[in-house]
Design an enzyme around this catalytic site. Sequence first.
Site: not given
Length: 165
Positions: A92, A160
Amino acid sequence: MIRHFVNLLLWLLPPSRMFEFRRACLILCKVEVGKFVSVCGRGWIYGRGRLHVGDHTWLSPGVVFYTHVNAPIVIGKNCDIGAAVELVTGGHEIGAVSRRAGQGTAKPITINDGCWIGSGSRILGGVTIGSGAVVAAGSVVIRDVPHNAMVAGVPAVVKKSLGEF
């Protein structure tokens, strides 16, 4: 209506057996399922939107898809989707103070080839997950994930770079 019937049928089967039968049932209800896809039970597909699952992909028990006709969910080949993962295309806009959940929206989700989505993760609409990426268990992905990256957290952030093997 056919998806609801198929959901119920697949719910009754043992959760990690009868993969070819499950695949055939999903094809019957217009899910695009590649070759050698393994779909475990206790999952659910809501809505009539496009759902594509690429070759050699594994969907663990309890994977839930919230599809929308204007927002496809596309999962590439050689992916592993962990238990209880949710893919949610809908949302929404922020509305007025009288009702904060404003106008409904729907955005596509794309998971590229070779990804691993950890158990209990949520992937929200508008997200593209790059090839070879890993989403740690329990993460909530609200933005794109680079190729060969590991993300974790709520919201998920890059932890990472995995490089190529």
